[in-house]
Design an enzyme around this catalytic site. Structure first.
Site, mmCIF file in Angstrom:
data_model
loop_
_atom_site.group_PDB
_atom_site.id
_atom_site.type_symbol
_atom_site.label_atom_id
_atom_site.label_comp_id
_atom_site.label_asym_id
_atom_site.label_seq_id
_atom_site.Cartn_x
_atom_site.Cartn_y
_atom_site.Cartn_z
ATOM 1 N N CYS A 1 7.027 -4.980 15.591
ATOM 2 C CA CYS A 1 6.746 -4.039 16.685
ATOM 3 C C CYS A 1 5.297 -4.261 17.140
ATOM 4 C CB CYS A 1 6.920 -2.596 16.217
ATOM 5 S SG CYS A 1 8.576 -2.268 15.598
ATOM 6 N N CYS B 1 3.475 8.532 1.127
ATOM 7 C CA CYS B 1 4.100 7.573 2.037
ATOM 8 C C CYS B 1 4.292 6.267 1.271
ATOM 9 C CB CYS B 1 3.160 7.390 3.231
ATOM 10 S SG CYS B 1 3.779 6.208 4.429
ATOM 11 N N CYS C 1 6.784 -6.894 7.360
ATOM 12 C CA CYS C 1 7.978 -6.520 8.118
ATOM 13 C C CYS C 1 8.275 -7.593 9.141
ATOM 14 C CB CYS C 1 7.757 -5.167 8.787
ATOM 15 S SG CYS C 1 9.244 -4.561 9.603
ATOM 16 N N CYS D 1 2.229 -2.190 15.568
ATOM 17 C CA CYS D 1 2.168 -1.953 14.120
ATOM 18 C C CYS D 1 1.513 -3.106 13.365
ATOM 19 C CB CYS D 1 3.582 -1.728 13.605
ATOM 20 S SG CYS D 1 3.677 -1.610 11.816
ATOM 21 N N GLU E 1 0.831 -1.199 0.000
ATOM 22 C CA GLU E 1 0.000 0.000 0.000
ATOM 23 C C GLU E 1 0.870 1.256 0.000
ATOM 24 O OE1 GLU E 1 -3.888 -1.634 2.400
ATOM 25 O OE2 GLU E 1 -2.268 -0.799 3.569
ATOM 26 N N CYS F 1 -0.148 5.917 9.893
ATOM 27 C CA CYS F 1 1.058 5.189 10.289
ATOM 28 C C CYS F 1 0.703 3.922 11.035
ATOM 29 C CB CYS F 1 1.893 6.014 11.255
ATOM 30 S SG CYS F 1 2.651 7.422 10.527
HETATM 31 N N1 SAH Z 1 9.820 0.447 9.672
HETATM 32 C C1 SAH Z 1 10.063 1.834 9.752
HETATM 33 C C2 SAH Z 1 9.214 2.664 8.820
HETATM 34 C C3 SAH Z 1 7.777 2.284 8.710
HETATM 35 S S1 SAH Z 1 6.783 2.550 10.127
HETATM 36 C C4 SAH Z 1 9.929 2.318 11.178
HETATM 37 O O1 SAH Z 1 9.446 1.580 12.008
HETATM 38 O O2 SAH Z 1 10.370 3.431 11.440
HETATM 39 C C5 SAH Z 1 6.578 4.308 10.070
HETATM 40 C C6 SAH Z 1 6.212 4.942 11.392
HETATM 41 O O3 SAH Z 1 4.920 4.564 11.824
HETATM 42 C C7 SAH Z 1 7.164 4.551 12.492
HETATM 43 O O4 SAH Z 1 7.541 5.619 13.294
HETATM 44 C C8 SAH Z 1 6.314 3.594 13.269
HETATM 45 O O5 SAH Z 1 6.804 3.431 14.509
HETATM 46 C C9 SAH Z 1 4.973 4.276 13.185
HETATM 47 N N2 SAH Z 1 3.853 3.434 13.596
HETATM 48 C C10 SAH Z 1 3.766 2.090 13.538
HETATM 49 N N3 SAH Z 1 2.592 1.681 14.061
HETATM 50 C C11 SAH Z 1 1.928 2.790 14.449
HETATM 51 C C12 SAH Z 1 0.635 3.010 15.043
HETATM 52 N N4 SAH Z 1 -0.176 2.020 15.303
HETATM 53 N N5 SAH Z 1 0.284 4.289 15.307
HETATM 54 C C13 SAH Z 1 1.096 5.322 15.009
HETATM 55 N N6 SAH Z 1 2.306 5.165 14.438
HETATM 56 C C14 SAH Z 1 2.718 3.912 14.160
HETATM 57 FE FE1 SF4 Z 2 8.253 -2.901 10.873
HETATM 58 FE FE2 SF4 Z 2 6.020 -1.684 11.645
HETATM 59 FE FE3 SF4 Z 2 8.066 -1.931 13.314
HETATM 60 FE FE4 SF4 Z 2 8.246 -0.234 11.228
HETATM 61 S S1 SF4 Z 2 6.844 -0.078 12.957
HETATM 62 S S2 SF4 Z 2 9.771 -1.712 11.952
HETATM 63 S S3 SF4 Z 2 7.062 -1.383 9.706
HETATM 64 S S4 SF4 Z 2 6.867 -3.624 12.460
#
Ligand code: SAH
Ligand code: SF4
Length: 339
Positions: A111, A100, A107, A114, A86, A333
């Site tokens: 995390c 974006c 991934c 996410c 996406e 995000c």
């Molecule tokens: N993998 C990279 C880039 C993609 S995620 C990273 O983690 O930085 C992009 C951003 O979205 C990151 O700062 C991530 O921590 C944030 N993000 C992930 N899940 C989120 C959520 N549920 N609410 C708000 N931001 C989120």
């Molecule tokens: Fe991967 Fe989501 Fe963590 Fe970014 S925030 S590193 S996309 S699992």
């Protein structure tokens, strides 16, 4: 789309002059045309041949969802092997048009907050597949109004850019080349979950993009709980890599910090964060949590976010709160998960 050299070879084989390649790229990047049929300066037989032999886009749009306020559009693309990703186009109040991009189909870093981290079918995208997200979103923008331009590009979609380092850098170099979009690297941001070798490599690239580091906790133990990758790249080492990066490049680094209710949003957390982020080459971006429906995590209330911000400001930290768009279409995000 393929790099210009690829077109040169194709055109030579087809007995056509090289300048046709420039015509194609100009039509795509400057005018937002994404099918050969509409590049009318090309002879008809060449257009037909290109269509058969050199498809213009390496991905196909499958679905588009537009937010209620009309400011955010999320596109689901399918790739040549059927996997999907996406990308999001956002219009901000101040007139900026930001996109974006995704760099992987999921991934592996998992995390806890996410949605992308739950996708198991994982591969890294080719540089062309990253570049083509821009090509497509640019065409959407131009369709609205031909005078509009993409102003900012963020590598914050699906995937970890530093787990696909070379393709991400190649896509950026292509976006910034005057042959294609001539985009300024200063308007591009790479976000990493804190992969230290990637930060070290980027410092040597001579590529003045913005670096954002997903911090989310100012304490090693807590960070490990919400971001498993923190075990491999501990907070202390990460902070020193960031410091070295900003000293070597003279560029400001931003820390992203999702505000999670009763997890990382106390006064004590603000103090800890201030102690590591109080530096004029650092900036903290507080991110309201976007619900993913994954687990029991919840976002901090707006009032908590405000007082957290104030506490940081009082300690002399550069801090902003991110405006989040597209929450109603799961385009914000952390919500990108091919739905
Ligand atoms: N993998 C990279 C880039 C993609 S995620 C990273 O983690 O930085 C992009 C951003 O979205 C990151 O700062 C991530 O921590 C944030 N993000 C992930 N899940 C989120 C959520 N549920 N609410 C708000 N931001 C989120
Ligand atoms: Fe991967 Fe989501 Fe963590 Fe970014 S925030 S590193 S996309 S699992």
């Amino acid at each position: 789309m393929r790099p210009i050299e690829h077109y040169f070879r194709f055109l030579t084989d087809f007995g056509q002059p090289k300048y046709r390649a420039t015509q194609i790229i100009e039509a795509v990047c400057k005018k937002g045309i994404i099918d050969y049929d509409n590049i009318k300066v090309l002879p008809l037989n060449l257009r037909q041949e290109l269509k058969k032999k050199l498809p213009l886009l390496s991905l196909k749009p499958k679905k588009s969802v537009i937010s209620q306020d009309g400011k955010t559009e999320k596109i689901l693309f399918s790739l040549s092997d059927g996997l999907t990703i996406e990308a999001v186009l956002m219009e901000f109040e101040d007139g900026r048009h930001s996109i974006c991009l995704s760099c992987q189909t999921g991934c592996v870093l998992g995390c806890r907050f996410c949605a992308t981290g739950t996708l198991v079918k994982m591969r890294s995208l080719e540089a062309e597949e990253i570049f083509d997200q821009v090509v497509f979103l640019n065409s959407r923008l131009k369709a609205k109004d031909a005078s509009l331009e993409i102003t900012n590009i963020v590598y914050m979609g699906m995937g970890e850019p530093f787990n696909n380092y070379q393709n991400v850098i190649d896509s950026i170099r292509m976006l910034c080349s005057s042959k294609y979009f001539g985009f300024s690297p200063r308007r591009i941001t790479i976000s990493t979950a804190g992969i230290i070798p990637g930060i070290e490599r980027l410092a040597l690239e001579q590529l003045p993009v913005n670096l954002a580091v997903s911090l989310h906790a100012a304490d090693q133990q807590l960070r490990c709980q919400i971001m498993p990758i923190a075990k491999a790249y501990p907070l202390e080492s990460l902070l020193s890599a960031v410091k070295k990066y900003s000293q070597a490049t003279g560029r400001r680094v931003s820390f992203e910090y999702i505000m999670l209710k009763n997890v990382n949003d106390s006064e004590r957390d603000a103090e800890k964060l201030a102690s590591i982020a109080k530096d004029k080459l650092l900036h903290v971006n507080l991110i309201p949590y976007n619900d993913t429906g994954l687990n029991s995590l919840g976002g901090s209330d707006l009032s908590r976010i405000r007082s957290f911000k104030l506490a940081l400001q009082k300690k002399g930290v550069n801090v902003t709160v991110r405006t989040s768009l597209g929450g109603d279409i799961a385009a914000a995000c952390g919500q990108l998960a091919n739905i």
